[in-house]
Design an enzyme around this catalytic site. Structure first.
Site, PDB file in Angstrom:
ATOM      1  N   ASN A 183      27.120   3.106   4.957  1.00 13.74           N
ATOM      2  CA  ASN A 183      27.397   2.029   5.905  1.00 13.74           C
ATOM      3  C   ASN A 183      27.792   0.807   5.077  1.00 13.74           C
ATOM      4  O   ASN A 183      26.942   0.101   4.563  1.00 13.74           O
ATOM      5  CB  ASN A 183      26.142   1.764   6.742  1.00 13.74           C
ATOM      6  CG  ASN A 183      26.347   0.662   7.761  1.00 13.74           C
ATOM      7  OD1 ASN A 183      27.404   0.031   7.809  1.00 13.74           O
ATOM      8  ND2 ASN A 183      25.332   0.426   8.576  1.00 13.74           N
TER       9      ASN A 183
ATOM     10  N   ARG B 138      29.963   5.190   8.411  1.00 17.63           N
ATOM     11  CA  ARG B 138      29.908   4.430   9.660  1.00 17.63           C
ATOM     12  C   ARG B 138      31.132   3.524   9.707  1.00 17.63           C
ATOM     13  O   ARG B 138      31.402   2.773   8.760  1.00 17.63           O
ATOM     14  CB  ARG B 138      28.647   3.584   9.697  1.00 17.63           C
ATOM     15  CG  ARG B 138      28.621   2.733  10.936  1.00 17.63           C
ATOM     16  CD  ARG B 138      27.554   1.668  10.857  1.00 17.63           C
ATOM     17  NE  ARG B 138      27.525   0.922  12.101  1.00 17.63           N
ATOM     18  CZ  ARG B 138      27.239  -0.358  12.183  1.00 17.63           C
ATOM     19  NH1 ARG B 138      26.964  -1.046  11.095  1.00 17.63           N
ATOM     20  NH2 ARG B 138      27.236  -0.971  13.335  1.00 17.63           N
TER      21      ARG B 138
ATOM     22  N   HIS C  93      27.116   0.206  19.298  1.00 14.64           N
ATOM     23  CA  HIS C  93      25.842   0.943  19.196  1.00 14.64           C
ATOM     24  C   HIS C  93      25.992   2.374  19.731  1.00 14.64           C
ATOM     25  O   HIS C  93      25.003   3.004  20.107  1.00 14.64           O
ATOM     26  CB  HIS C  93      24.704   0.268  20.002  1.00 14.64           C
ATOM     27  CG  HIS C  93      24.240  -1.034  19.447  1.00 14.64           C
ATOM     28  ND1 HIS C  93      23.853  -2.074  20.268  1.00 14.64           N
ATOM     29  CD2 HIS C  93      24.057  -1.471  18.191  1.00 14.64           C
ATOM     30  CE1 HIS C  93      23.476  -3.100  19.527  1.00 14.64           C
ATOM     31  NE2 HIS C  93      23.596  -2.759  18.253  1.00 14.64           N
TER      32      HIS C  93
ATOM     33  N   GLY D 137      20.653  -7.148  17.483  1.00 11.33           N
ATOM     34  CA  GLY D 137      21.753  -7.022  18.444  1.00 11.33           C
ATOM     35  C   GLY D 137      21.290  -6.043  19.513  1.00 11.33           C
ATOM     36  O   GLY D 137      20.614  -5.073  19.186  1.00 11.33           O
TER      37      GLY D 137
ATOM     38  N   ARG E 214      22.732 -14.237  19.506  1.00 11.47           N
ATOM     39  CA  ARG E 214      23.977 -14.199  20.286  1.00 11.47           C
ATOM     40  C   ARG E 214      23.692 -14.510  21.756  1.00 11.47           C
ATOM     41  O   ARG E 214      22.701 -14.036  22.313  1.00 11.47           O
ATOM     42  CB  ARG E 214      24.635 -12.820  20.194  1.00 11.47           C
ATOM     43  CG  ARG E 214      25.474 -12.641  18.941  1.00 11.47           C
ATOM     44  CD  ARG E 214      25.982 -11.216  18.822  1.00 11.47           C
ATOM     45  NE  ARG E 214      25.311 -10.529  17.746  1.00 11.47           N
ATOM     46  CZ  ARG E 214      25.351  -9.215  17.553  1.00 11.47           C
ATOM     47  NH1 ARG E 214      26.023  -8.427  18.362  1.00 11.47           N
ATOM     48  NH2 ARG E 214      24.729  -8.674  16.535  1.00 11.47           N
TER      49      ARG E 214
ATOM     50  N   PHE F 294      11.373 -11.312  17.688  1.00  9.85           N
ATOM     51  CA  PHE F 294      10.497 -11.217  18.859  1.00  9.85           C
ATOM     52  C   PHE F 294       9.009 -11.291  18.507  1.00  9.85           C
ATOM     53  O   PHE F 294       8.187 -11.613  19.365  1.00  9.85           O
ATOM     54  CB  PHE F 294      10.819  -9.946  19.666  1.00  9.85           C
ATOM     55  CG  PHE F 294      12.023 -10.113  20.543  1.00  9.85           C
ATOM     56  CD1 PHE F 294      13.308 -10.141  19.990  1.00  9.85           C
ATOM     57  CD2 PHE F 294      11.903 -10.269  21.912  1.00  9.85           C
ATOM     58  CE1 PHE F 294      14.423 -10.317  20.792  1.00  9.85           C
ATOM     59  CE2 PHE F 294      13.009 -10.445  22.727  1.00  9.85           C
ATOM     60  CZ  PHE F 294      14.277 -10.470  22.166  1.00  9.85           C
ATOM     61  N   ARG F 295       8.675 -10.982  17.249  1.00 12.49           N
ATOM     62  CA  ARG F 295       7.267 -11.141  16.845  1.00 12.49           C
ATOM     63  C   ARG F 295       6.896 -12.611  16.838  1.00 12.49           C
ATOM     64  O   ARG F 295       5.808 -13.001  17.278  1.00 12.49           O
ATOM     65  CB  ARG F 295       7.035 -10.524  15.459  1.00 12.49           C
ATOM     66  CG  ARG F 295       7.077  -9.014  15.472  1.00 12.49           C
ATOM     67  CD  ARG F 295       7.262  -8.442  14.098  1.00 12.49           C
ATOM     68  NE  ARG F 295       8.640  -8.666  13.648  1.00 12.49           N
ATOM     69  CZ  ARG F 295       9.227  -7.990  12.660  1.00 12.49           C
ATOM     70  NH1 ARG F 295       8.550  -7.079  11.989  1.00 12.49           N
ATOM     71  NH2 ARG F 295      10.470  -8.222  12.320  1.00 12.49           N
TER      72      ARG F 295
ATOM     73  N   GLY G 298      12.866  -2.567  21.206  1.00 14.48           N
ATOM     74  CA  GLY G 298      12.576  -1.489  22.155  1.00 14.48           C
ATOM     75  C   GLY G 298      11.498  -0.540  21.659  1.00 14.48           C
ATOM     76  O   GLY G 298      10.680  -0.044  22.440  1.00 14.48           O
TER      77      GLY G 298
ATOM     78  N   ASN H 103       9.112  -1.322  19.387  1.00  9.76           N
ATOM     79  CA  ASN H 103       7.863  -1.957  18.939  1.00  9.76           C
ATOM     80  C   ASN H 103       7.217  -2.936  19.908  1.00  9.76           C
ATOM     81  O   ASN H 103       6.035  -3.237  19.767  1.00  9.76           O
ATOM     82  CB  ASN H 103       8.125  -2.735  17.637  1.00  9.76           C
ATOM     83  CG  ASN H 103       8.469  -1.806  16.496  1.00  9.76           C
ATOM     84  OD1 ASN H 103       7.663  -0.978  16.112  1.00  9.76           O
ATOM     85  ND2 ASN H 103       9.685  -1.921  15.973  1.00  9.76           N
TER      86      ASN H 103
ATOM     87  N   GLU I  50      20.406   6.337  13.543  1.00  7.94           N
ATOM     88  CA  GLU I  50      21.872   6.385  13.488  1.00  7.94           C
ATOM     89  C   GLU I  50      22.349   7.194  12.289  1.00  7.94           C
ATOM     90  O   GLU I  50      23.345   7.911  12.366  1.00  7.94           O
ATOM     91  CB  GLU I  50      22.430   4.962  13.457  1.00  7.94           C
ATOM     92  CG  GLU I  50      22.265   4.285  14.820  1.00  7.94           C
ATOM     93  CD  GLU I  50      22.360   2.772  14.784  1.00  7.94           C
ATOM     94  OE1 GLU I  50      23.396   2.246  15.167  1.00  7.94           O
ATOM     95  OE2 GLU I  50      21.387   2.124  14.382  1.00  7.94           O
TER      96      GLU I  50
HETATM   97  P1  ADP Z   1      19.326  -4.699  13.976  1.00  6.71           P
HETATM   98  O1  ADP Z   1      20.050  -5.014  15.241  1.00  6.71           O
HETATM   99  O2  ADP Z   1      19.476  -5.749  12.927  1.00  6.71           O
HETATM  100  O3  ADP Z   1      19.496  -3.281  13.494  1.00  6.71           O
HETATM  101  P2  ADP Z   1      16.600  -3.875  14.574  1.00  6.71           P
HETATM  102  O4  ADP Z   1      16.894  -2.811  15.551  1.00  6.71           O
HETATM  103  O5  ADP Z   1      16.051  -3.488  13.248  1.00  6.71           O
HETATM  104  O6  ADP Z   1      17.816  -4.852  14.383  1.00  6.71           O
HETATM  105  O7  ADP Z   1      15.595  -4.897  15.271  1.00  6.71           O
HETATM  106  C1  ADP Z   1      15.135  -6.016  14.577  1.00  6.71           C
HETATM  107  C2  ADP Z   1      14.308  -6.842  15.526  1.00  6.71           C
HETATM  108  O8  ADP Z   1      13.238  -6.047  16.044  1.00  6.71           O
HETATM  109  C3  ADP Z   1      13.599  -8.012  14.866  1.00  6.71           C
HETATM  110  O9  ADP Z   1      14.432  -9.141  14.821  1.00  6.71           O
HETATM  111  C4  ADP Z   1      12.430  -8.228  15.785  1.00  6.71           C
HETATM  112  O10 ADP Z   1      12.819  -9.133  16.799  1.00  6.71           O
HETATM  113  C5  ADP Z   1      12.171  -6.896  16.408  1.00  6.71           C
HETATM  114  N1  ADP Z   1      10.902  -6.289  15.965  1.00  6.71           N
HETATM  115  C6  ADP Z   1      10.671  -5.565  14.864  1.00  6.71           C
HETATM  116  N2  ADP Z   1       9.372  -5.203  14.795  1.00  6.71           N
HETATM  117  C7  ADP Z   1       8.765  -5.708  15.896  1.00  6.71           C
HETATM  118  C8  ADP Z   1       7.438  -5.684  16.424  1.00  6.71           C
HETATM  119  N3  ADP Z   1       6.443  -5.062  15.794  1.00  6.71           N
HETATM  120  N4  ADP Z   1       7.221  -6.320  17.604  1.00  6.71           N
HETATM  121  C9  ADP Z   1       8.223  -6.962  18.242  1.00  6.71           C
HETATM  122  N5  ADP Z   1       9.480  -7.001  17.805  1.00  6.71           N
HETATM  123  C10 ADP Z   1       9.764  -6.395  16.651  1.00  6.71           C
END
Ligand code: ADP
Length: 400
Positions: free
Chosen positions: A7, A93, A182, A214, A243, A286-287, A335, A337, A386
């Site tokens: 990638n 990718r 995606h 994203g 975004r 989101f954490r 989604g 976590n 992916e």
């Molecule tokens: P990308 O779009 O960069 O591939 P990811 O799918 O890895 O992103 O998601 C990253 C985001 O997931 C982080 O910015 C965070 O907001 C969220 N995240 C990761 N771990 C947790 C968690 N334990 N609880 C809530 N949100 C989480």
């Protein structure tokens, strides 16, 4: 069989070596600061092999980066394969396949030319993907290369879903339409959903929620994407980390006139300073939002509510578009976590047969049914992969 998945970005390159049949990962890592000072990370997954963490390796171009990857994989001490011959194919990718690619393809000269023709649609991504492919081809002559597109899975959308209500000539002449992104993730999780439910993909209506930094949602009917929330670019649809997602285009004119901004400045705000970060004034993560909301921060709470509300609206819209829904899938960083966001999305959807199991919803990091046993619509937590999808597509094409 071993597939190297690449990638490539403009100054970074992620890689994994994996077995598409078993899903076993042999090694993964990334090259960063290509063209600057070069940092190399290598994480072998076999016992007794040493990790390299952001070590200095000169990488003036992507060629040196890929050479570093190959050297590490076959290294006598910490390598995971005996020689390059054990890499059966490379899966790349590629972000944008335009309308030319509805599935993954073996890379030929004609395919490279067609990918280059898609560059104007993804000027920040496709040229870097192409550089990665060319560097690999030069270092691995004779190894088959496959391109796997983020857009391909969505090429099954009908015109009523992908057309914008703009003058038709902008589609005919300029290819302005919804492409969606995606796709590799939506394809992977919808395939896993069918396996989890013991059904054929053709039998299922799924709403796939890829919620990460994203985010996008896809309506997958009978194994095919029939609509998705991202559009001509990945700026559309849901609010994301930074975004804005969908907004009234009239806002651009109003703000640009009021603050004397040009379009690049405006888009910089929409891409990098908006979303849950812009709304919360706290963070794109989101954490952080959850922590802030728990400490009483109203804007952080609003950002979470806004995000979950928009996801919920897409679930309803796509159930309407498909004439029903059998399962809702949650995947990607948020989604997979964030149980709070999942609960907020599902709350209020009981009327359409969605009943979350609060205990099961505490799970994370593995495939789980998180709806109650009597929920008409199943709710699934499915970690996306992916790279495995790219490796499986690559293997299928190479085997013919
Ligand atoms: P990308 O779009 O960069 O591939 P990811 O799918 O890895 O992103 O998601 C990253 C985001 O997931 C982080 O910015 C965070 O907001 C969220 N995240 C990761 N771990 C947790 C968690 N334990 N609880 C809530 N949100 C989480």
């Amino acid at each position: 069989m071993n597939i190297l998945v690449i990638n490539a970005g403009s100054s970074s390159l992620k890689y994994q070596l994996l077995n598409p049949e078993t899903g076993d990962l042999l090694a993964k890592g990334l090259c960063e600061r290509i063209g600057i000072d070069g940092k190399f990370t290598y994480k072998p997954q076999l016992a007794g092999k040493e990790t390299l963490d952001a070590i200095d390796v000169a990488m003036p171009t992507h060629s040196e980066a890929i050479q570093a990857v190959l050297d590490a994989l076959v290294d006598a001490k910490n390598g995971v394969i005996g020689s390059m011959k054990e890499i059966d194919a490379v899966g790349h990718r590629v972000v944008h396949g335009g309308e030319k690619f509805a599935s993954s393809v073996l890379i030929t000269d004609e395919v490279m030319a067609a990918i280059e023709e898609c560059n104007p649609l993804a000027p920040l991504h496709n040229p870097a993907n192409i550089i990665g492919i060319k560097a690999c081809q030069a270092l691995m002559p004779g190894t088959p290369m496959v391109a796997v597109f983020d857009t391909a899975f969505h090429q099954t959308m009908p015109p009523k879903a992908y057309m914008y209500a703009l003058p038709y000539a902008y589609y005919e002449n300029d290819k302005v339409r919804r492409y969606g992104f995606h796709g590799t993730s939506h394809k992977y999780v919808s395939g896993r959903a069918a396996a989890m439910l013991g059904k054929k993909p053709e039998e299922l209506k799924l709403v796939s929620c890829h919620l990460g930094n994203g985010s996008s949602i896809a309506a997958v009917d009978g194994g095919k994407s029939v609509d998705t929330s991202m559009g001509f670019t990945p700026l559309a649809g849901l609010p994301m980390g930074t975004r804005a997602g969908d907004l009234d285009a009239g806002i651009l004119q109003y703000l640009m006139n009021k603050y004397g901004m040009n379009i690049d400045e405006m888009l910089n705000i929409l891409n990098k300073k908006s979303g849950v970060e812009g709304l919360s004034c706290v963070s794109s993560d989101f954490r952080d939002l959850e922590n802030a909301a728990n400490s009483g921060d109203e804007k952080a709470k609003l950002a979470e509510e806004k995000f979950a509300y928009e996801v919920k609206k897409y679930v309803g819209a796509y159930a309407a578009a498909m004439g029903g829904v059998d399962a809702i899938i949650f995947t990607a960083g948020v989604g997979e976590n964030d149980k709070g966001i999942r609960a907020m999305v599902c709350e209020g959807l009981e009327y359409m047969g969605v009943k979350l199991d609060a205990e099961a919803n505490k799970g994370r990091g593995k495939e789980l049914v998180i709806s109650a046993a009597d929920s008409k619509v199943k709710v699934l937590l499915i970690p996306t992969n992916e790279e495995l999808m790219i490796a499986q597509d690559t293997a299928a094409i190479v085997k013919g």
